[in-house]
Design a protein around this motif. Structure first.
Motif, PDB file in Angstrom:
ATOM      1  N   VAL A 103     -17.807 -67.148  52.382  1.00 37.52           N
ATOM      2  CA  VAL A 103     -17.486 -65.891  51.705  1.00 37.52           C
ATOM      3  C   VAL A 103     -16.361 -65.166  52.445  1.00 37.52           C
ATOM      4  CG1 VAL A 103     -18.364 -63.615  51.078  1.00 37.52           C
ATOM      5  CG2 VAL A 103     -19.804 -65.636  50.758  1.00 37.52           C
ATOM      6  N   PHE A 104     -15.357 -64.717  51.692  1.00 40.37           N
ATOM      7  CA  PHE A 104     -14.277 -63.956  52.317  1.00 40.37           C
ATOM      8  C   PHE A 104     -14.039 -62.605  51.646  1.00 40.37           C
ATOM      9  CE2 PHE A 104     -12.240 -66.648  49.122  1.00 40.37           C
ATOM     10  CZ  PHE A 104     -11.360 -65.779  48.470  1.00 40.37           C
ATOM     11  N   PHE A 105     -14.786 -62.315  50.577  1.00 39.04           N
ATOM     12  CA  PHE A 105     -14.700 -60.980  49.970  1.00 39.04           C
ATOM     13  C   PHE A 105     -16.056 -60.612  49.397  1.00 39.04           C
ATOM     14  CE2 PHE A 105     -13.771 -57.727  46.819  1.00 39.04           C
ATOM     15  CZ  PHE A 105     -12.888 -56.918  47.513  1.00 39.04           C
ATOM     16  N   ASN A 106     -16.552 -59.406  49.789  1.00 43.18           N
ATOM     17  CA  ASN A 106     -17.844 -58.929  49.303  1.00 43.18           C
ATOM     18  C   ASN A 106     -17.832 -57.410  49.243  1.00 43.18           C
ATOM     19  OD1 ASN A 106     -18.054 -58.116  51.977  1.00 43.18           O
ATOM     20  ND2 ASN A 106     -19.470 -59.757  52.554  1.00 43.18           N
ATOM     21  N   THR A 107     -19.008 -56.823  49.090  1.00 46.69           N
ATOM     22  CA  THR A 107     -19.107 -55.371  48.908  1.00 46.69           C
ATOM     23  C   THR A 107     -18.541 -54.594  50.093  1.00 46.69           C
ATOM     24  OG1 THR A 107     -21.067 -55.627  47.513  1.00 46.69           O
ATOM     25  CG2 THR A 107     -20.725 -53.477  48.511  1.00 46.69           C
ATOM     26  N   ARG A 108     -18.779 -55.067  51.305  1.00 51.91           N
ATOM     27  CA  ARG A 108     -18.298 -54.337  52.486  1.00 51.91           C
ATOM     28  C   ARG A 108     -16.778 -54.365  52.575  1.00 51.91           C
ATOM     29  NH1 ARG A 108     -20.995 -54.061  58.032  1.00 51.91           N
ATOM     30  NH2 ARG A 108     -20.626 -51.879  57.618  1.00 51.91           N
ATOM     31  N   PRO A 155      -0.230 -60.906  51.398  1.00 51.60           N
ATOM     32  CA  PRO A 155      -0.631 -59.719  52.168  1.00 51.60           C
ATOM     33  C   PRO A 155      -1.455 -58.748  51.318  1.00 51.60           C
ATOM     34  CG  PRO A 155       1.711 -60.173  52.443  1.00 51.60           C
ATOM     35  CD  PRO A 155       1.237 -61.025  51.308  1.00 51.60           C
ATOM     36  N   ILE A 156      -2.566 -58.302  51.871  1.00 47.52           N
ATOM     37  CA  ILE A 156      -3.409 -57.298  51.230  1.00 47.52           C
ATOM     38  C   ILE A 156      -3.150 -55.921  51.827  1.00 47.52           C
ATOM     39  CG2 ILE A 156      -5.799 -56.539  50.838  1.00 47.52           C
ATOM     40  CD1 ILE A 156      -5.130 -58.970  49.197  1.00 47.52           C
ATOM     41  N   VAL A 157      -2.919 -55.881  53.138  1.00 48.89           N
ATOM     42  CA  VAL A 157      -2.647 -54.618  53.822  1.00 48.89           C
ATOM     43  C   VAL A 157      -1.243 -54.650  54.415  1.00 48.89           C
ATOM     44  CG1 VAL A 157      -5.065 -54.138  54.345  1.00 48.89           C
ATOM     45  CG2 VAL A 157      -3.684 -55.420  55.982  1.00 48.89           C
ATOM     46  N   GLU A 158      -0.663 -53.477  54.513  1.00 50.36           N
ATOM     47  CA  GLU A 158       0.671 -53.321  55.093  1.00 50.36           C
ATOM     48  C   GLU A 158       0.558 -52.522  56.377  1.00 50.36           C
ATOM     49  OE1 GLU A 158       5.067 -51.426  53.966  1.00 50.36           O
ATOM     50  OE2 GLU A 158       3.437 -51.406  52.500  1.00 50.36           O
ATOM     51  N   ARG A 159       0.980 -53.104  57.475  1.00 49.21           N
ATOM     52  CA  ARG A 159       0.886 -52.452  58.776  1.00 49.21           C
ATOM     53  C   ARG A 159       2.231 -51.839  59.120  1.00 49.21           C
ATOM     54  NH1 ARG A 159      -1.317 -57.225  58.012  1.00 49.21           N
ATOM     55  NH2 ARG A 159      -3.359 -57.809  58.870  1.00 49.21           N
ATOM     56  N   ARG A 160       2.231 -50.535  59.388  1.00 46.66           N
ATOM     57  CA  ARG A 160       3.461 -49.827  59.767  1.00 46.66           C
ATOM     58  C   ARG A 160       3.277 -49.298  61.187  1.00 46.66           C
ATOM     59  NH1 ARG A 160       4.067 -46.236  54.224  1.00 46.66           N
ATOM     60  NH2 ARG A 160       4.530 -47.984  52.810  1.00 46.66           N
ATOM     61  N   HIS A 161       4.073 -49.821  62.101  1.00 44.40           N
ATOM     62  CA  HIS A 161       3.923 -49.473  63.516  1.00 44.40           C
ATOM     63  C   HIS A 161       4.901 -48.360  63.911  1.00 44.40           C
ATOM     64  CE1 HIS A 161       1.319 -52.933  64.100  1.00 44.40           C
ATOM     65  NE2 HIS A 161       2.235 -53.682  63.481  1.00 44.40           N
ATOM     66  N   LYS A 176      -9.081 -62.685  57.423  1.00 41.28           N
ATOM     67  CA  LYS A 176      -9.648 -63.798  56.668  1.00 41.28           C
ATOM     68  C   LYS A 176      -9.345 -63.653  55.184  1.00 41.28           C
ATOM     69  CE  LYS A 176     -13.886 -66.445  55.937  1.00 41.28           C
ATOM     70  NZ  LYS A 176     -15.320 -66.605  56.288  1.00 41.28           N
ATOM     71  N   LEU A 177      -9.445 -62.428  54.659  1.00 40.85           N
ATOM     72  CA  LEU A 177      -9.146 -62.189  53.249  1.00 40.85           C
ATOM     73  C   LEU A 177      -7.711 -62.574  52.921  1.00 40.85           C
ATOM     74  CD1 LEU A 177      -9.664 -61.051  50.426  1.00 40.85           C
ATOM     75  CD2 LEU A 177      -9.192 -58.757  51.347  1.00 40.85           C
ATOM     76  N   GLU A 178      -6.776 -62.159  53.767  1.00 37.45           N
ATOM     77  CA  GLU A 178      -5.365 -62.465  53.509  1.00 37.45           C
ATOM     78  C   GLU A 178      -5.095 -63.966  53.607  1.00 37.45           C
ATOM     79  OE1 GLU A 178      -2.937 -58.441  54.613  1.00 37.45           O
ATOM     80  OE2 GLU A 178      -3.236 -59.895  56.230  1.00 37.45           O
TER      81      GLU A 178
END
Length: 309
Positions: free
Chosen positions: A209-214, A256-262, A248-250
């Motif tokens: 599993v790589f995507f669930n409610t949490r 990409p699911i999230v974008e990281r801005r440093h 793991k999701l990505e």
């Protein structure tokens, strides 16, 4: 940004009046309310915490709820917690369900009847008496938040009487509070029967599993806070675990699911990519369709056939 149709608020902050961990049957009353909310398809669910906060977070950490503390929980004003929850959900949902934690025995059927009703304020009524929970439209929420008159939430709702609808229900639980301990125990068997429902836990998996409610809630909170750390705090999840889940999701999704801005003057942030937002919205739509189908088929196959009453 509106991500889902219906959100929920449970006020459990007051150190003087709230008893979120009081057991009725085998579970604390706050879990009983969360289960009722989830059975009605409510997401997100916000718990305004204060009293016994650490234990409440522990008890509900796997239930996919959002924790927002009321820093003034020594004061017994329920309306303060109402406003905290409403301010958080304002603009995020079309309608918002609210209940204090000390009214745990209303049924999911009552919730569904309220959500099927029209009007900006829906109040359940049994025996010509109003009770909880109540349902507010997003349009009416700013008027509730800005109210500064007498009698707190009751006064705010009364001041908008022309926009209020009383919904008749056959549910004495809308009036029962933790002060009615003997009534609660007497009513327990009926309420447990009302809680009977099929549970469908949707997830995505390949070898695991790589995507669930949490992870769904994690994405929702990242979109809202632009911070993985703040998202983790609001859902009682460790920071390291959150990044393990996201990575793991990505990897499994292939984009990409999230974008990281440093860096920068604000120290950087993290949010969802456009495709990540599309993924979350589409998943919520799928969940809603599966939920409705399952409830309808369960009623048809089990209730209407007399296997459950």
């Amino acid at each position: 940004m509106k991500i889902n149709r219906i959100g929920g608020i449970i006020a459990a902050a007051s150190k003087k009046d709230a008893e979120p961990l009081l057991h009725i049957g085998t579970i604390p009353i706050i879990k009983r309310i969360v289960i009722s909310f989830q059975q009605a398809g409510i997401f997100p669910i916000v718990v305004v915490t204060g009293t016994e906060e650490d234990e409440v977070r522990y008890q509900l950490s796997s239930y996919g709820v959002i924790f927002i503390p009321n820093e003034d929980c020594d004061q017994p004003e329920l309306f303060d917690s109402v406003k905290i929850g409403l301010q958080y959900l304002l603009g995020k949902c079309e309608r918002i369900v609210f209940t204090p934690v000390n009214v745990p025995m209303f049924t999911p059927d009552t919730l569904n009847r309220l959500l099927e009703s029209k009007g900006d304020i829906a109040v359940p009524s049994c025996g010509n008496r109003g009770g909880h929970p109540i349902v507010l439209s997003d349009e009416i929420v700013p008027h509730i938040i800005s109210y500064s008159g007498k009698d707190g939430l009751r006064g705010a709702v009364s001041s908008l009487a022309d926009r209020r609808t009383f919904v008749p229900v056959n549910d004495q639980g809308i009036h029962m509070t933790v002060r009615d301990s003997s009534q609660l125990e007497t009513h327990l068997a009926n309420h447990n029967q009302a809680l009977l429902h099929p549970t469908v836990q949707l997830s995505l998996q390949k070898e695991s599993v790589f995507f669930n409610t949490r992870i769904k809630l994690l994405l929702y909170l990242i979109l809202d806070t632009h911070s993985v750390r703040q998202a983790c705090d609001r859902m009682a999840l460790s920071y390291g675990k959150a990044w393990d889940m996201l990575n793991k999701l990505e990897a499994e999704a292939g984009y990409p699911i999230v974008e990281r801005r440093h860096g920068g003057s604000r120290g950087g942030n993290t949010t969802l990519t456009p495709k990540g937002i599309q993924f979350l919205k589409t998943w919520l739509l799928l969940e809603d369709k599966v939920f409705r189908f399952t409830q309808n088929e369960f009623t048809l196959l089990f209730h209407d056939s007399g296997l459950f009453t």
